[in-house]
Design an enzyme around this catalytic site. Structure first.
Site, short mmCIF file in Angstrom:
data_model
loop_
_atom_site.label_atom_id
_atom_site.label_comp_id
_atom_site.label_asym_id
_atom_site.label_seq_id
_atom_site.Cartn_x
_atom_site.Cartn_y
_atom_site.Cartn_z
N GLU A 1 53.29 9.10 21.63
CA GLU A 1 53.02 7.69 21.31
C GLU A 1 53.35 6.80 22.50
OE1 GLU A 1 51.32 6.98 18.81
OE2 GLU A 1 51.53 8.88 17.75
N ASP B 1 48.61 13.71 25.35
CA ASP B 1 49.28 15.01 25.34
C ASP B 1 49.84 15.34 26.71
OD1 ASP B 1 48.52 15.25 22.72
OD2 ASP B 1 46.96 16.75 23.08
#
Length: 487
Positions: free
Chosen positions: A139, A207
């Site tokens: 996040e 990621d």
């Protein structure tokens, strides 16, 4: 159902329909791969100041619409994890705010302006602290790469409500998980991709950068694909509906394999020594969300004879407290191993037990001792203020809450409790000011204005108090203007 909730839900439905139509077109044309990059002017078209303002005003609406989890131990633990990895991220603006939602679903989200939201249920999906941290790192990467700004620019010309729709989807799922699913399901006919908050490219980038952040923070990057695999496997517990996290962060086998391969190329990190924090917090949440505390109590008692007796005794203590079996709770507390019994979180848990037992003398003594040991600890201060309030000393709780709010100015629970303590202490002006701040933080602008009006009518109002109220009134009107303009 509030008008604010209905309004956001309407925006969300309309916006997703328009996004879905657009995605069908861009998929056919191949234009969907031409996303803006950080180095060009597109991300700059949405200023960071605008993102910050919009995100923080949206956070007000979230606090007023979704149930927050006011457990100081759980908040402190997650906040510590967030600030453990944030310095190692690519964030340049580190004005972060954590919001923990009292929601058992598996979800987390990032909102422009540095707002990180975590559904408390997500912690129960993780099997290790690093798996939980991997979601926070992911996040933070969305924030550092300004993926919201890129998405707005992508849809800017014809769909100005895209960000409002994205934020509305998060709010709906946070406030009413069934409502969130219904809002998503209603648009599936337009396009399956209408469910996706971010593009696949942005997810892959989050990621990659998230795993780099983990390595820099001395955390195992393999925990990220492990966590995503675990969430994907949880489908079987959800029937035909995936966890909320997978709706906004789609995970495929190819993505998991790619992240596993990427993790293999990153530097190895040394194994971390065991500490009980993750197990303590995960157990608290598990008991908190149990709708059958008697059954979970039986399970923990049975588990005391197995491999992890510390977790089992702590869980049995909490479950026994929920079922008002305080003697049994005390028995399991006394059987905790020394490493656990000396931990600050466990000592605070015993304070909860002492208050439940109405042993106020011991509660005050232990609370004073903890304040001496941990004078600046957020959960210790909140527990000490609670002890003072419960033992009939609200005037001693007031300065503690004020000290807390210097470091945690958006803690709605502390503002609420401060108003209560000020009232019992006879400080009516203090009650008004704390309530005004509470209403502002929860997006209840009309109530804040009404409270200001009441406060200004008080007799013998000191000039400094009046000046403060006029300042709050100006701030309130400005916040109202911003919310109308942004949402």
């Amino acid at each position: 159902m509030t008008n604010k909730y209905l309004y956001l839900r309407f925006i969300f439905s309309v916006t997703l329909l328009s996004i879905g139509s657009s995605l069908l077109f861009t998929s056919a044309s191949g234009a969907s791969t031409n996303l803006p990059v950080l180095s060009d002017h597109s991300s700059a078209s949405v200023s960071m100041a605008s993102e910050y303002r919009l995100g923080r005003n949206w956070a007000r609406m979230l606090r007023g619409s979704a149930p927050l989890l006011h457990d100081p131990l759980i908040f402190h633990y997650l906040d510590e994890l967030l600030w453990n990895i944030a310095p190692h991220s690519q964030l340049t603006d580190r004005r972060l705010e954590l919001i923990v939602l009292d929601n058992p679903t598996f979800n987390a989200f990032a909102v422009p302006g540095g707002v990180i939201g975590v559904h408390a249920g997500l912690i129960t999906a993780a099997e290790s602290e690093d798996e939980l941290i991997s979601v926070l790192a992911h996040e933070l990467a969305h924030l550092s790469q300004r993926h919201f700004a890129q998405r707005i620019e992508e849809e800017r010309r014809n769909r100005p409500l895209v960000l409002a729709g994205i934020l509305a989807s998060i709010l709906i799922a946070a406030a009413d998980q069934q409502g969130g699913v219904a809002a998503l399901s209603s648009t599936m006919g337009a396009s399956a991709q209408a469910q996706l908050t971010f593009s696949r490219r942005n997810e892959a980038e989050a990621d990659r950068i998230g795993m780099q952040t983990m390595v820099a923070a001395d955390r195992d990057p393999k925990a990220m694909p492990q966590m995503f695999s675990r969430l994907q496997r949880s489908y079987r517990f959800y029937g035909q509906r995936p966890p909320e996290f997978l709706l906004s962060h789609p995970v495929t086998e190819a993505r998991i394999a790619d992240s596993l391969n990427r993790a293999e190329t990153l530097p190895r990190v040394s194994p971390r020594p065991y500490t009980p924090e993750f197990d303590i917090i995960r157990t608290r949440i598990e008991v908190h969300f149990s709708d059958q505390p008697g059954e979970i109590l039986k399970r923990f008692i049975a588990d005391t004879q197995r491999d992890n007796p510390a977790i089992a005794h702590y869980g049995a203590m909490l479950a026994a407290m929920r079922t008002n079996q305080l003697e049994l709770a005390r028995q399991h507390f006394e059987q905790l191993p020394q490493q656990w019994a000396q931990h600050a979180y466990i000592k605070l848990s015993e304070l909860e037990l002492l208050l439940a037992e109405n042993d106020f003398t011991q509660a005050e003594s232990r609370s004073e001792a903890m304040m001496a040991l941990y004078p600046d600890s957020m959960p210790v201060m909140k527990m000490h203020a609670r002890v003072m309030y419960t033992t009939g000393q609200p005037e001693r709780a007031v300065p503690i809450y004020k000290h807390l709010l210097q470091d945690y100015p958006t803690d709605t629970d502390s503002w609420y409790q401060l108003a209560e303590a000020e009232g019992l202490s006879g400080n009516i002006t203090g009650v008004h000011e704390a309530r005004i701040e509470y209403f502002l933080l929860t997006g209840n602008i009309d109530s804040a204005i009404q409270q200001i009006t009441f406060a200004k009518r008080e007799a013998n109002l000191h000039p400094s108090d009046l000046a403060r109220l006029e300042q709050l009134e100006a701030e309130t009107l400005e916040i109202r203007r911003q919310i109308k303009e942004d949402l």
